[in-house]
Design an enzyme around this catalytic site. Structure first.
Site, mmCIF file in Angstrom:
data_model
loop_
_atom_site.group_PDB
_atom_site.id
_atom_site.type_symbol
_atom_site.label_atom_id
_atom_site.label_comp_id
_atom_site.label_asym_id
_atom_site.label_seq_id
_atom_site.Cartn_x
_atom_site.Cartn_y
_atom_site.Cartn_z
ATOM 1 N N GLY A 101 0.788 -1.218 0.000
ATOM 2 C CA GLY A 101 0.000 0.000 0.000
ATOM 3 C C GLY A 101 0.823 1.272 0.000
ATOM 4 O O GLY A 101 1.790 1.410 0.766
ATOM 5 N N ALA A 102 0.433 2.219 -0.839
ATOM 6 C CA ALA A 102 1.093 3.528 -0.853
ATOM 7 C C ALA A 102 0.929 4.242 0.464
ATOM 8 O O ALA A 102 1.826 4.990 0.898
ATOM 9 C CB ALA A 102 0.526 4.378 -1.986
ATOM 10 N N ASP A 103 -0.208 4.056 1.136
ATOM 11 C CA ASP A 103 -0.434 4.740 2.405
ATOM 12 C C ASP A 103 0.593 4.323 3.449
ATOM 13 O O ASP A 103 1.086 5.154 4.226
ATOM 14 C CB ASP A 103 -1.861 4.502 2.909
ATOM 15 N N ARG A 104 0.954 3.048 3.460
ATOM 16 C CA ARG A 104 1.981 2.579 4.397
ATOM 17 C C ARG A 104 3.307 3.256 4.118
ATOM 18 O O ARG A 104 3.995 3.728 5.032
ATOM 19 C CB ARG A 104 2.126 1.065 4.296
ATOM 20 N N THR A 127 -8.807 1.122 9.206
ATOM 21 C CA THR A 127 -9.591 -0.101 9.054
ATOM 22 C C THR A 127 -8.738 -1.302 9.457
ATOM 23 O O THR A 127 -9.181 -2.170 10.213
ATOM 24 C CB THR A 127 -10.055 -0.254 7.598
ATOM 25 N N THR A 179 -23.184 -8.365 27.757
ATOM 26 C CA THR A 179 -22.599 -8.565 26.428
ATOM 27 C C THR A 179 -21.899 -7.322 25.891
ATOM 28 O O THR A 179 -20.776 -7.408 25.366
ATOM 29 C CB THR A 179 -23.691 -9.008 25.440
#
Length: 253
Positions: A101-104, A127, A179
């Site tokens: 990924g480019a974002d990384r 995400t 829960t």
């Protein structure tokens, strides 16, 4: 000409407006698949309909096509896309940068520029959560990818018959008597535990403790749960990485 950087992820679209020195001076977080909100935001940013140059990171090809068509319909636009790490000028030892990924890569590039004394680790909280390792030579060695808070919550909700959708926005107690709080505890502390283990193992072979930079939409929620001597939260590292490339291109003429 206006200078704009954009980060198109799997959950949101973020824009940043740059000043003449390519510093991010204004940002907006926008929904995916909503060209009307994009057009409204653009009109407020550019009432004179001036031409603009966009540098865009994308890990979401279907929405990228819609975004590209929308932007070109706004007026005179120059678009440059960053779709993989291979398109980002960062020192790395990746096996397959063309499918990373480019974002990384952009987050790593910006973090290393801001923290020039490696080693270091970058945790991007979107995400997915990525934990990226930068060695003593300043080389990005790759990282680890794990589910983020929202993804873990949706998986439990969608893959079970009765569990509701719960996404914790702050640190809950580590157990719950019903829960909902039990889900919050499991989701939040499960994600924190995964990140803590990855940090511990990635830092283990370094001779000195690495600096740590958190970024992404859930960074401010998760970072306080992990104590680290040299730690900072920079929410928009991807935008800053794009801004650095644009500034470099400006200098080249």
């Amino acid at each position: 000409m206006l200078r704009i950087v954009a980060d198109l992820g799997n959950s949101r679209l973020k824009w940043g407006r740059l000043d003449a020195a390519c510093n991010v001076v204004e940002s907006a977080t926008l929904p995916l698949n909503d060209p009307r909100s994009w057009a409204s935001t653009w009109s407020s940013w550019n009432p004179s309909n001036d031409p603009a140059r966009w540098y865009i990171s994308s890990v979401n090809p279907p929405v990228a096509e819609v975004l590209g068509n929308s932007l070109t319909s706004f007026g005179r636009m120059e678009l440059r896309w960053f779709r993989s790490a291979a398109e980002v000028p960062v020192k790395h030892a990746l096996e397959h940068p063309q499918i990373t990924g480019a974002d990384r890569a952009l987050a790593v590039s910006a973090a290393v520029a801001q923290n020039p004394d490696p080693p270091g680790i970058i945790v991007s909280c979107g995400t997915a959560i990525t934990v990226e390792r930068v060695d003593e030579t300043g080389t990005w060695q790759g990282g680890a990818i794990a589910p983020g808070l929202g993804l873990a919550a949706r998986a439990l909700h969608l893959q079970t018959a009765q569990l509701p959708l719960v996404v914790p926005r702050e640190a809950p107690p580590a157990w719950g008597a019903s829960t909902l709080p039990a889900l919050e505890a499991g989701i939040f502390w499960g994600v924190v535990g995964a990140v803590r283990e990855l940090l511990t193992h990635q830092a283990a072979s370094f001779k000195s403790l690495p600096w740590l930079v958190w970024t992404g939409g859930d960074a401010a929620t998760l970072a306080p749960a992990i104590t680290w001597p040299s730690s900072s939260v920079v929410p928009d590292l991807v935008l800053q990485g794009l801004a650095r490339i644009m500034a470099s291109d400006d200098l080249k003429g």
